[in-house]
Design an enzyme around this catalytic site. Structure first.
Site, PDB file in Angstrom:
ATOM      1  N   HIS A 194       0.829  -1.207   0.000  1.00  0.00           N
ATOM      2  CA  HIS A 194       0.000   0.000   0.000  1.00  0.00           C
ATOM      3  C   HIS A 194       0.872   1.268   0.000  1.00  0.00           C
ATOM      4  CE1 HIS A 194      -3.292   2.384   2.390  1.00  0.00           C
ATOM      5  NE2 HIS A 194      -3.131   2.852   1.174  1.00  0.00           N
ATOM      6  N   GLU A 230       2.290   1.771  -3.320  1.00  0.00           N
ATOM      7  CA  GLU A 230       1.269   2.284  -4.258  1.00  0.00           C
ATOM      8  C   GLU A 230       1.230   3.819  -4.185  1.00  0.00           C
ATOM      9  OE1 GLU A 230      -2.683   3.927  -3.816  1.00  0.00           O
ATOM     10  OE2 GLU A 230      -2.907   1.910  -2.981  1.00  0.00           O
ATOM     11  N   HIS A 231       1.272   4.363  -2.974  1.00  0.00           N
ATOM     12  CA  HIS A 231       1.322   5.820  -2.844  1.00  0.00           C
ATOM     13  C   HIS A 231       2.651   6.363  -3.382  1.00  0.00           C
ATOM     14  CE1 HIS A 231      -1.934   6.886   0.241  1.00  0.00           C
ATOM     15  NE2 HIS A 231      -2.114   5.609  -0.015  1.00  0.00           N
ATOM     16  N   GLU A 269       5.059   8.984   2.974  1.00  0.00           N
ATOM     17  CA  GLU A 269       3.863   8.187   2.671  1.00  0.00           C
ATOM     18  C   GLU A 269       3.643   7.081   3.693  1.00  0.00           C
ATOM     19  OE1 GLU A 269       1.702   9.091   0.353  1.00  0.00           O
ATOM     20  OE2 GLU A 269       3.017  10.776  -0.132  1.00  0.00           O
ATOM     21  N   GLU A 290      -4.074   7.087   7.230  1.00  0.00           N
ATOM     22  CA  GLU A 290      -5.187   6.502   6.467  1.00  0.00           C
ATOM     23  C   GLU A 290      -5.663   5.222   7.172  1.00  0.00           C
ATOM     24  OE1 GLU A 290      -4.215   5.514   2.381  1.00  0.00           O
ATOM     25  OE2 GLU A 290      -5.980   4.231   2.237  1.00  0.00           O
TER      26      GLU A 290
HETATM   27 ZN   LIG Z   1      -3.958   4.716   0.570  1.00  0.00          ZN
END
Ligand SMILES: [Zn+2]
Length: 1060
Positions: free
Chosen positions: A141, A144-145, A217, A239
Site C-alpha cells: 500500500h 502504491e502511494h 507516505e 489513512e
Molecule cells: Zn492509501
C-alpha cells in the site's frame, strides 16, 4: 466512501464530498451485491439506489441489443505475429461486451497485455502487478502511494497531483488489494489519455524512491521542538488509523483474514497501524525490486483508440527491461477439518448502549480457487448469494432482521476478489448472548434451503436481476473499461482465462437449463460450499469502552520504543529531520520540471458547453421531458414529486418514508412479493429525497425539495414498471409496525457507522445547514438532526404507533400528487412512442392536487445557529470543517473563482493538510450557485494545525505567482471536472435536474466562458474572500473524544457534544 472494494485501498479520496447537496448521502445500508458477475463493486456514493436493481421476468425478453460493430482500430495481424515487440497470442470477439479482445505477450520481458477494441470513447488503461505481502506493514500500500511521488522522466514532487490538477481524466487513482496493485487511468480525449498513460508507466517502472518517500507516505517520527512530544506521522499510517476507526471495516477485514492463516491473505495489505512503523527502507526497496517488473506486469487497454499506438507506447517503456523470473503466485489455503472461532475487542464509543454493540459474522472459505471453478458453478454461487442476501426480502437477510437479535445485517456475502472466494454474513448491534443465537438463525435458513430449495419466482427474480445488470453494464461514473478490467483480473491475475468473467451467456444458459431440468442446483451449492464445509470461522467483535485509551497507550508505547535510549542529540536530530522533511515538502517544483508533465493546451478544450437535446410538453399538469438517447433498448424513467409543502417537523419522517417506499409492500403485494415483482419485471426502482437551491444570479434562489423515483426496464416491460411505481406511490402499506421499526433501526445503525467513516460529510452537512435553506433541509433529511429525530421516532413507534401511522398517511396525501410534478424518460426516440400512453394512464392514478396540512417548512424553518461544534464519535482520526457563505459576506462569484478554489485544493491544501499534516485528504468546495465555501479534511490526525492551514489559504492565494502553464493546467482540470463522463441515463437525469433548478444552458455557458478566461485576478479575489472566511467562518469538527478535548484545551473554540 473512498474504497472501491472492501479490501482495497486507494491512493487518495477520490470522491469529493457531495455534502453541499447530499448531506444525507451516506445513510444507506452497507450490504451490497459483491460478485464479479454482478459487476464490480463501486464506491457507495449516493442514496439513489437504496434497493439493488432488478429485472424482467420472462427469460429472453432481453430486447437489449448486442451491437456487433466492425472495429477499424485493430491492427491487421494474425495470431503468432509480432507487432512492436508484442506477439499476438490469441484473439476473440466477446459479444457480451461487443468487443474484440486480443492477448499480446511482450517478447523481451514476458509482460502480458490485453487490448480491448470497441467504440467506447471512455478509453481506459491499467497496469497491474501481483504484489503478495509477507507481513502487515502495509508495504504494498505504501509503495502504491510512493511510486506516484516523482519518476525519472517527471522529477516533480507528485506527478499524480499534476495530472489531477490539469487533465481531462475521467478516472485517475490507484488501488492496493491483498494480492495486487492496480494503476488505472481513463479519458475520452485521446491525447490526454496517452499523456496519462505515459506518466503512469514512468511512475511504476522508473519511480524516484528515497527514504524520504517512505517517511512521508509510510511513517516517520515527528518533533517540532526538542521540548515537545514525539509523534508518528505518515499518510498511509493515518489513512489506516482512520480505516481502523470504522467498525464495519474492521469486522470485514478480520472476517476475511481469519479464513487464511497460512497465506498472504492472512496479512493486512493496507498495513496495520501497529505494524506500519516496522517497515524498513530495505524491505520497502526490496518489495519494489521484486514485484514492479514487466515480467510480473499485466496491462490493459480498452476503448476506441488505435491498437498500434497502444503496443508502440507499451513497448517504448518495456524494451529497456529483460525477462526475469518473478515468484508472486498466491498460495492456496489448506482446508480446515473443523470450524474455528475468534473474538476481538473494538471501539464502540462509551455510550450507555455499549453492551448492545457486539458484532459477529460467520465466514466460509470456498475451497475451489477462482482459477479452477467452472463458470456455471461461479454463476450458481453468485445467484445463490443474490437470492439469500441482496434484498430486505431475501430469506437469509430477512430471517436475520426478523430475529431482532441485532440492528443490521453485516458481512458482504460472496467475496470474489481473492484467489479463493469466501462467504460472510452476520449482524451488528447485538448483546453478548445474541451471537450464538444468530448462528442458529443462519444455519436454520441454510438447512431449509438444502431441504426445500427456493420458490421458482424468487430464483427468477434474482437470475433476471443479475442478467439485466450484466447486459446493461451500467457502471455509472466509473469507466466501463475499468470495471471490466477488474472483473477480468479475477481469473487473469491467477493465470487463468481472463475472459471467464466477461462472458456470461453460456453460463446463464447452462444454469437456466439445469433449473429447467429441475436439478437441485442451489440445494447442492448450499450443501457443498456451506453446510458440508468445515472451513468456517466465527468472528465476534466485542465492544470495549477502554479501547481507544488502549490504542493511544499502544501508540505511545511504539513511540517510546522508537525513542528508547535517545540522547539530547538524538532528539535534536529528529527535530532537524522533521524540519528538513517539511521544508522539502513545502519547496516548489522547478518550473522546467513541471513543464515536462505532458498536458493539453487551452486551445484543445471545447469552448461550448455540452448540451443534451430534449423534448418537453405538459400533460394533466405534469411537465414531461423526453431525452432521446441511445440506451440499448432500456427505458429509464425519472420522476420528481413536490415536497415543498411538508411541515417542518415532518421532514425526518418524510425522509424515512421516501427511503422505505420500495420496502413496505402495497395492499396487493406484501414487501417480499413486491420486491420479487420488481426483480422479475423491472431493472430496478429507487426512491430518494432531493433538496436544492434554485438558480438565481445573486445566490439567494429559493429552496426546493423533491421526491425522486428512478426506474428502468426494457421497452416491453415498461407497463409493469409504471404499474408498480404507481402502486408504490399511491398504495404503500404504511400500517406495518414491525417492518417500519426494523427500517428505522437499520437507518440508525447506518448513520452511526457513517459518523466514523464519513465524518467529513457529517461536518459539511452541519456547516451547510447554518447558511442555506436547502442545506438545512438536507441536515433534517439525513444528518445529525435526522439521527436524533430517528432515535425519538423509534421510541414513538413503540409507545404511540397510531400517531406515526396517521402522520405517514398525511404525508402520503401531501406528496403523491401531480402538482408541480416533473417526469423524464430517457430512451431512443423510436421507443418513446410506446411509452407515452403509459405515462397518460399513470398520471390518472395520481390526484391533481395535494392534501395540505400545516405550514410548509419553507416558510417556518430557521437555519442552524452558527456555532463552532465538536461532535464526539468513536474514532482515532478527525474530520475538520470550516465554512462561510461568500455571497453573505458581500462577494460576487464567477467561474474563474471556481478554478482558483480547485487549484487551492489540489495544491496548497493537498500539501499542507495531507503531505505535511499527514491527513488522508484535505480539500475545499466552492459552489457558485449558493455561495458556500467549505474547507474539509479527511482522516486527519490534527485539528488545530489543520485550522491554521485553512487560515493560511488567503496568504497563499494573494502571494501566488502562477505561470501561464500552471494557469492553463488549472483550467484544463476544471473543464475536465465540469465535463465528467456520463452514460445516457445520467445525461437525461442530470439535464432534467438542471431544468428543475433553473440552471439553463446560457448560465452554464457563461460559467464556462468565465472558467476559460480565468486570470490571476480571480485568484487574488478569492484570496480576499477567504480572508473573510478566516475571520467569519464557522468550524465543525467530527472526531474522537480525546482529540476534541485536547483541541479545546489548546484554545480551539468548540462546544462539544457526544453523538455516539
Ligand atoms: Zn492509501
Amino acid at each position: 466512501m473512498t474504497k472501491l472494494l472492501s479490501t482495497a485501498y486507494s491512493a487518495f479520496i477520490a470522491a469529493a464530498p457531495r455534502s453541499l447537496y447530499n448531506a444525507h448521502a451516506f445513510s444507506k445500508s452497507i450490504l451490497r451485491s459483491r460478485s464479479s458477475w454482478a459487476g464490480t463493486r463501486l464506491p457507495l456514493r449516493h442514496r439513489l439506489s437504496p434497493t439493488t436493481p432488478r429485472v424482467l421476468q420472462n427469460r429472453s425478453v432481453f430486447a437489449m441489443a448486442t451491437t456487433v460493430t466492425e472495429f477499424d482500430t485493430s491492427i491487421d495481424c494474425k495470431v503468432g505475429e509480432v507487432v512492436s515487440g508484442f506477439r499476438l497470442h490469441r484473439e476473440e470477439f466477446v459479444k457480451e461486451i461487443s468487443s474484440m479482445v486480443r492477448f499480446w505477450i511482450h517478447e523481451k520481458t514476458g509482460a502480458r497485455l490485453i487490448s480491448v477494441l470497441n467504440d467506447d470513447e471512455n478509453k481506459t488503461f491499467g497496469v497491474v502487478f501481483r504484489t503478495p505481502p509477507n507481513d502487515s506493514t502495509g508495504v504494498a500500500h505504501i509503495l502504491e502511494h510512493s511510486v506516484l511521488c516523482g519518476s525519472k522522466k517527471y522529477p516533480v514532487k507528485e506527478p499524480f497531483v499534476e495530472l489531477m490538477k490539469g487533465s481531462l481524466n475521467t478516472f485517475l487513482n490507484a488501488f492496493t488489494y491483498p494480492d495486487k496493485t492496480c494503476y488505472p487511468v481513463a479519458s475520452c480525449n485521446e491525447r490526454d489519455f496517452y499523456n496519462l498513460v505515459d506518466v503512469y508507466m514512468d511512475a511504476v517502472f522508473h519511480p524516484i524512491l528515497t527514504p524520504d518517500t517512505l517517511a512521508q507516505e509510510g511513517h516517520h517520527l515527528e518533533l517540532d521542538d526538542p521540548e515537545g512530544k514525539v509523534a508518528i506521522k505518515g499518510v498511509v499510517y493515518n489513512e489506516m488509523k482512520g480505516a481502523y476507526s470504522s467498525a464495519d471495516r474492521v469486522l470485514a477485514e478480520l472476517s476475511q483474514r481469519m479464513l487464511f492463516p497460512d497465506t498472504v491473505y492472512g496479512f493486512e495489505s493496507g498495513g496495520h497501524p501497529r505494524a506500519i512503523p516496522n517497515l524498513t527502507w530495505e524491505n520497502f526497496k526490496a518489495f519494489y525490486d521484486d514485484y514492479y517488473h514487466p515480467s510480473n506486469a499485466r496491462m490493459w487497454f480498452y476503448g476506441d483508440d488505435d491498437e498500434g499506438k497502444r503496443l508502440a507506447k507499451a513497448n517504448s517503456v518495456l524494451k529497456d527491461f529483460d525477462r526475469r523470473e518473478v515468484s508472486s503466485t498466491v498460495g492456496l489455503q489448506k482446508p480446515w477439518t473443523e470450524p474455528k472461532s475468534f473474538q476481538f475487542d473494538y471501539d464502540a464509543g462509551s455510550g450507555p448502549d455499549i453492551a448492545k454493540k457486539y458484532m459477529a459474522t460467520v465466514n466460509w472459505l470456498i475451497n475451489t480457487p477462482v482459477d479452477e471453478i467452472e463458470p456455471s458453478e461461479l454463476l450458481s454461487l453468485t445467484v445463490l448469494n443474490h437470492i439469500l442476501l441482496s434484498l430486505s426480502s431475501s430469506p437469509l437477510r430477512k430471517a436475520l432482521t426478523d430475529s431482532q437479535l441485532g440492528e443490521d445485517v453485516v458481512g458482504g456475502g460472496l467475496e470474489t476478489d481473492l484467489r479463493q472466494m469466501s462467504f460472510s454474513v452476520g449482524l451488528k448491534g447485538m448483546t453478548e448472548e445474541s451471537a450464538p443465537k444468530m448462528e442458529k438463525v443462519i444455519f436454520d435458513v441454510l438447512m431449509n434451503v438444502e431441504k426445500n430449495g427456493f420458490p421458482e419466482r424468487m430464483i427468477d427474480a434474482s437470475l433476471n436481476t443479475i442478467e439485466f445488470r450484466l447486459r446493461e453494464n451500467n457502471t455509472g461514473s466509473f469507466p466501463k473499461g475499468l470495471a471490466l478490467m477488474l472483473r477480468s483480473l479475477t481469473t487473469w491475475l491467477h493465470d487463468a482465462d481472463p475472459l471467464t468473467t466477461l462472458r456470461f451467456e453460456a453460463a446463464v444458459k447452462d444454469l437456466r437449463d439445469r433449473l429447467d431440468r429441475k436439478e437441485p442446483v442451489f440445494q447442492e451449492t448450499v450443501t457443498k460450499y456451506l453446510l458440508n464445509n468445515p472451513h468456517r470461522a466465527s468472528v465476534t467483535l466485542k465492544p470495549d469502552p477502554e479501547f481507544s485509551k488502549k490504542e493511544d497507550a499502544a501508540e505511545q508505547a511504539r513511540i517510546n520504543k522508537a525513542v528508547a535510549g535517545f540522547t539530547a542529540d538524538d532528539y535534536e536530530q529528529v527535530v532537524s529531520e522533521t524540519r528538513r522533511l517539511k521544508e522539502k515538502q513545502a519547496a516548489h517544483d522547478r518550473p522546467e520540471d513541471l513543464a515536462k508533465i505532458p498536458t493539453l493546451r487551452r486551445g484543445d478544450l471545447d469552448k461550448e458547453v455540452k448540451t443534451v437535446a430534449f423534448d418537453k410538453y405538459q400533460e394533466k399538469g405534469v411537465t414531461v421531458f423526453h431525452h432521446p438517447l441511445s440506451t440499448n433498448g432500456v427505458v429509464y424513467v425519472d420522476m420528481a414529486l413536490d415536497m415543498s409543502q411538508i411541515p417542518q417537523e415532518y421532514l425526518p419522517l418524510a425522509s424515512i418514508f421516501v427511503g422505505s417506499l420500495t420496502e413496505l409492500g402495497t395492499s396487493k403485494d406484501d414487501f417480499v412479493a413486491l420486491q420479487q415483482k420488481l426483480g422479475a419485471e423491472t431493472g430496478g426502482v429507487s426512491t430518494s429525497v432531493y433538496s436544492s437551491q434554485m438558480y438565481a444570479p445573486d445566490g439567494n434562489g429559493p429552496a426546493l425539495m423533491k421526491l425522486l423515483v428512478r426506474g428502468k426496464a426494457v421497452v416491453s416491460q415498461v407497463s409493469h414498471l409504471m404499474e408498480l411505481v404507481g402502486d408504490i406511490l399511491t398504495d404503500a402499506n404504511i400500517d406495518n409496525k414491525e417492518r417500519f421499526r426494523q427500517l428505522l433501526i437499520e437507518e440508525r445503525a447506518g448513520i452511526e457507522s457513517a459518523l466514523s467513516s464519513s465524518g467529513h460529510t457529517v461536518a459539511g452537512g452541519r456547516l451547510g445547514a447554518m447558511f442555506r435553506p436547502a442545506l438545512w433541509a438536507d441536515e433534517q433529511l439525513g444528518g445529525i438532526d435526522f439521527l436524533k429525530a430517528i432515535r425519538k421516532l423509534i421510541a414513538r413507534v413503540d409507545d404511540n404507533w397510531d400517531s406515526v401511522v396517521a402522520e405517514l398517511r398525511q404525508l402520503q396525501k401531501l406528496m403523491m400528487s401531480r402538482e408541480n410534478m416533473v417526469i423524464n424518460v430517457t430512451t431512443a426516440a423510436s421507443d418513446f412512442g410506446s411509452v407515452k400512453p403509459l405515462l397518460t394512464s399513470f398520471f390518472d392514478r395520481l390526484p391533481e392536487k395535494p392534501e395540505s396540512f400545516g405550514s410548509s417548512w419553507i416558510s417556518t424553518f430557521s437555519l442552524l445557529p452558527r456555532a463552532n461544534e465538536g461532535l464526539i464519535v468513536p474514532s482515532t482520526v478527525n474530520y475538520v470543517g470550516k465554512a462561510a457563505n461568500l455571497y453573505d459576506l458581500g462577494f460576487k462569484l464567477n467561474g474563474g473563482h471556481s478554478v482558483a478554489s480547485r487549484h487551492l485544493g489540489t495544491s496548497y491544501l493537498w500539501d499542507t493538510v495531507r503531505v505535511q499534516g499527514g491527513a488522508y485528504g484535505g480539500f475545499c468546495r466552492m459552489d457558485v450557485k449558493s455561495g458556500m465555501f467549505m474547507y474539509l479534511s479527511y482522516r486527519d490526525p490534527n485539528i488545530d494545525a489543520t485550522l491554521k492551514s485553512y487560515d493560511g489559504a488567503p496568504e497563499f492565494l494573494s502571494s501566488l505567482k502562477l505561470s501561464n502553464d500552471e494557469l492553463s493546467r488549472s483550467v484544463i482540470g476544471m473543464i475536465g471536472a465540469m465535463d465528467s463522463y456520463q452514460l445516457p441515463d445520467t445525461k437525461g437525469f442530470a439535464s432534467t435536474l438542471r431544468q428543475i433548478v433553473g440552471e439553463t444552458d446560457e448560465v452554464r455557458q457563461q460559467r464556462r466562458d468565465e472558467v476559460l478566461s480565468v486570470s490571476t485576478k480571480d485568484f487574488k479575489q478569492l484570496g480576499e474572500a477567504l480572508q473573510a472566511v478566516r475571520e467569519n467562518g464557522t468550524v465543525v469538527v467530527v472526531g474522537g473524544e480525546d482529540a476534541l478535548k485536547k483541541a479545546v484545551d489548546d484554545g480551539v473554540d468548540l462546544s462539544l457534544e457526544v453523538i455516539v
